[in-house]
Each structure stands twice: as structure tokens, then as C-alpha cells.
Design a protein around this motif. Structure first.
Motif, short mmCIF file in Angstrom:
data_model
loop_
_atom_site.label_atom_id
_atom_site.label_comp_id
_atom_site.label_asym_id
_atom_site.label_seq_id
_atom_site.Cartn_x
_atom_site.Cartn_y
_atom_site.Cartn_z
N MET A 21 -6.10 -1.81 6.56
CA MET A 21 -4.84 -0.99 5.68
C MET A 21 -5.55 -0.19 4.09
N PRO A 22 -5.43 0.27 3.57
CA PRO A 22 -6.18 0.40 2.01
C PRO A 22 -4.61 0.42 1.62
N ASP A 23 -4.85 0.21 0.13
CA ASP A 23 -3.72 0.20 -1.37
C ASP A 23 -2.31 1.64 -1.20
N VAL A 78 2.01 -8.96 0.27
CA VAL A 78 1.55 -7.78 0.37
C VAL A 78 2.51 -6.13 -0.04
N ASP A 79 1.91 -6.95 -2.33
CA ASP A 79 2.33 -6.11 -3.47
C ASP A 79 2.08 -4.12 -2.88
N HIS A 99 11.44 -11.47 -4.85
CA HIS A 99 10.76 -9.98 -3.47
C HIS A 99 11.91 -10.06 -2.90
N VAL A 100 12.70 -11.00 -2.37
CA VAL A 100 14.49 -10.23 -2.86
C VAL A 100 14.56 -9.30 -2.80
N GLU A 141 4.04 1.35 -4.51
CA GLU A 141 5.65 1.21 -3.24
C GLU A 141 6.39 0.44 -4.40
N PRO A 142 7.69 -0.04 -4.43
CA PRO A 142 8.07 -0.51 -5.25
C PRO A 142 8.67 -1.62 -4.44
N GLU A 143 7.72 -2.41 -2.89
CA GLU A 143 8.38 -2.98 -2.06
C GLU A 143 7.47 -4.21 -2.11
N THR A 144 7.53 -5.64 -1.38
CA THR A 144 7.09 -6.36 -0.62
C THR A 144 6.36 -6.49 0.48
N GLU A 145 5.52 -6.76 1.02
CA GLU A 145 5.79 -7.08 2.91
C GLU A 145 5.24 -9.10 2.51
#
Ligand SMILES: C[S@@+](CC[C@H](N)C(=O)[O-])C[C@H]1O[C@@H](n2cnc3c(N)ncnc32)[C@H](O)[C@@H]1O
Length: 256
Positions: free
Chosen positions: A167-169, A187-188, A7-8, A192-196
Motif C-alpha cells: 500500500m503506497p502512502d 502507520v501514519d 494516537h487515541v 489522513e489525520p488517523e493512525t493505524e
């Protein structure tokens, strides 16, 4: 040195893409005299999130991006300010602005979940949408505790738990629950190519306490009457929603 977790690396690649577009926003924030917080730019004089005096304090910003929060801390009297970020392109903006303003910030490329910096070296650890949402709380909160001296403060700003649940996807925040709170953590976003990372309140309080912190405050942030939609985050959050429910939360905790 071992490879950072998946994820980093994902988040570094995401911020590498964003850095160029984000730089002017950072530049405007560096130029501000008074700190302002969150999506609605609420002034420090109204929210009072920082310790009463920064004089002589050693501070670290975890996930500093363009490092404007670090700049505010240094101008506010902090003795030493270290900004940590994983993305070289973000640090490039931070270094350019640090040279322009001659503030002498120390800018370090590292994963805020495991900085490798010496422990018990700071009086204040802060994150404004840095480690506070991009790092796994089960890693970065114990790391912040390790970095702080006894009685040091941890201050962080993140999206409110309620806004995450609504918040929806894809698309804007809704007035109905969109996801379960049970299991809320990584949360993926599908497009979006990001992970929170977002934890509910009970779990976050237990994690803070287990990591050696006492929770001092949790300030819920609403949109003021004259709020306008944020240039970046207006796509997800609306003024109308945030005038009824808290869009953001600022947490303050003290290391025992
Ligand atoms: C919203 S930006 C920074 C917030 C900062 N207040 C600003 O707006 O300039 C989020 C930052 O978190 C950084 N970040 C993401 N994951 C990280 C990690 N594991 N360690 C350190 N920094 C990280 C990104 O590189 C990015 O610069």
C-alpha cells in the motif's frame, strides 16, 4: 483519569468526523441475518470465524463502532455482549440501533487499550477493524487477554500484512512492495489525520503468545469471483489484487 495517548485522541477525532457518513453502512449491517466478514462480505457459513456455539457466552467487541458485530453475537445466542468504543458519535449510532432492535447490548465509551472493565469477565473478545487496526497491538492484545477468562477466544479481522506492504502512502494497493516490513508497527498516512497499527506475522504471533494466547488459526481472505468493489475501502483495495493475494486476515487465538 489520565488523558488517552495522542494516537487515541487523533483516531477519536477522525471517527467523530466519519460517524455520520458511516451510520447508513452500520444500519445495513445491523439488518443482516447472517454475519458477513470483511471487504468482500463473505458469509460466516463460508468462513466459520465464530465459535461453534455462542450460547451462554459473555462477549466483548473492542472498537465496536456502530456495533453490528455485537448485534450478530447477541442474536447468535451470546448471553451478554459489551461493545467498547472511544468515539461518542459512533456510540450514538450504536445506541440508536440497539434501541431500535431491542437487543440489550451494553455500550461503553472507553479506550480499548485500557478499558477499565473487570478482568476475566468474557469468553469471547472480537474486533472487526476496530482495536485490531486502530489500537497499539502491544496494548490492546494484553488488554484482551486480561478481559478474557481462561480458554476464552480472541477473534480479530484486519488488513493483511502483504496488503500493507503493497500500500503506497496515497492511492490504491500496488503489485510491488511499497514499504519495509522491518519496523512495521505504527502507520501514519500522510494525507489522513488517523493512525493505524499493523504488525508482521512473526511479531504478532510472538505478542499473542507472550500475552497468554495460543494461536488457533489465521484465515487469509481473498476476493471471490463475483466480488464488487467495497463502497468505503474500494478506494484502496481492488478486486483484481485481492483475487491474487489475501487482502485481509482473520486471526483466532485461545487464552491459556
Ligand atoms: C471501522 S470502525 C468500527 C468497526 C465496526 N466493526 C464497525 O464497522 O462499525 C473503527 C472503530 O474503532 C474505534 N476506535 C478507534 N480507536 C479506538 C480505541 N482506542 N478504543 C476504542 N475504540 C476505538 C473508532 O471509534 C471506530 O468506531
Amino acid at each position: 483519569m489520565s488523558q488517552p495517548p495522542e494516537h487515541v485522541r487523533r483516531n477519536e477525532a477522525f471517527w467523530d468526523e466519519q460517524a455520520h457518513e458511516y451510520a447508513p453502512y452500520g444500519e445495513r449491517a445491523w439488518a443482516r441475518e447472517e454475519p458477513v466478514w470483511g471487504v468482500w462480505n463473505l458469509p460466516e457459513s463460508q468462513l466459520g470465524l465464530l465459535p461453534e456455539s455462542l450460547a451462554g457466552q459473555d462477549a466483548i467487541e473492542l472498537g465496536c463502532g456502530t456495533a453490528y458485530v455485537s448485534a450478530w453475537l447477541k442474536r447468535g445466542g451470546a448471553r451478554r455482549v459489551v461493545g467498547v468504543d472511544i468515539t461518542p458519535a459512533q456510540l450514538e449510532s450504536a445506541r440508536r440501533l440497539n434501541a431500535k432492535y431491542g437487543l440489550g447490548l451494553e455500550l461503553v465509551e472507553a479506550n480499548a487499550e485500557a478499558t477499565g472493565l473487570p478482568g476475566a469477565s468474557f469468553d469471547l473478545a472480537i474486533s472487526e477493524y476496530g482495536a485490531s487496526i486502530w489500537c497499539d497491538p502491544y496494548k490492546w492484545i494484553p488488554e484482551a487477554a486480561r478481559l478474557l477468562r481462561p480458554n476464552g477466544e480472541l477473534v480479530f479481522l484486519r488488513n493483511s500484512t502483504l496488503s500493507m506492504l503493497c500500500m503506497p502512502d496515497t492511492g490504491k494497493v500496488q503489485e510491488r512492495l511499497q514499504r519495509p516490513q522491518l519496523g512495521l508497527h505504527r502507520v501514519d498516512w500522510p494525507d489522513e489525520p488517523e493512525t493505524e497499527f499493523h504488525l508482521g506475522h512473526g511479531e504478532l504471533i510472538r505478542l499473542l503468545r507472550k500475552s497468554g494466547f495460543e494461536v488457533l488459526d489465521m484465515i487469509e481472505i481473498f476476493a471471490p469471483a463475483d466480488a464488487v468493489n467495497h463502497p468505503f475501502y474500494g478506494e484502496y483495495m481492488t478486486v483484481e489484487w485481492a483475487q491474487k493475494w489475501p487482502s485481509e486476515e482473520m486471526w483466532r487465538a485461545r487464552k491459556r
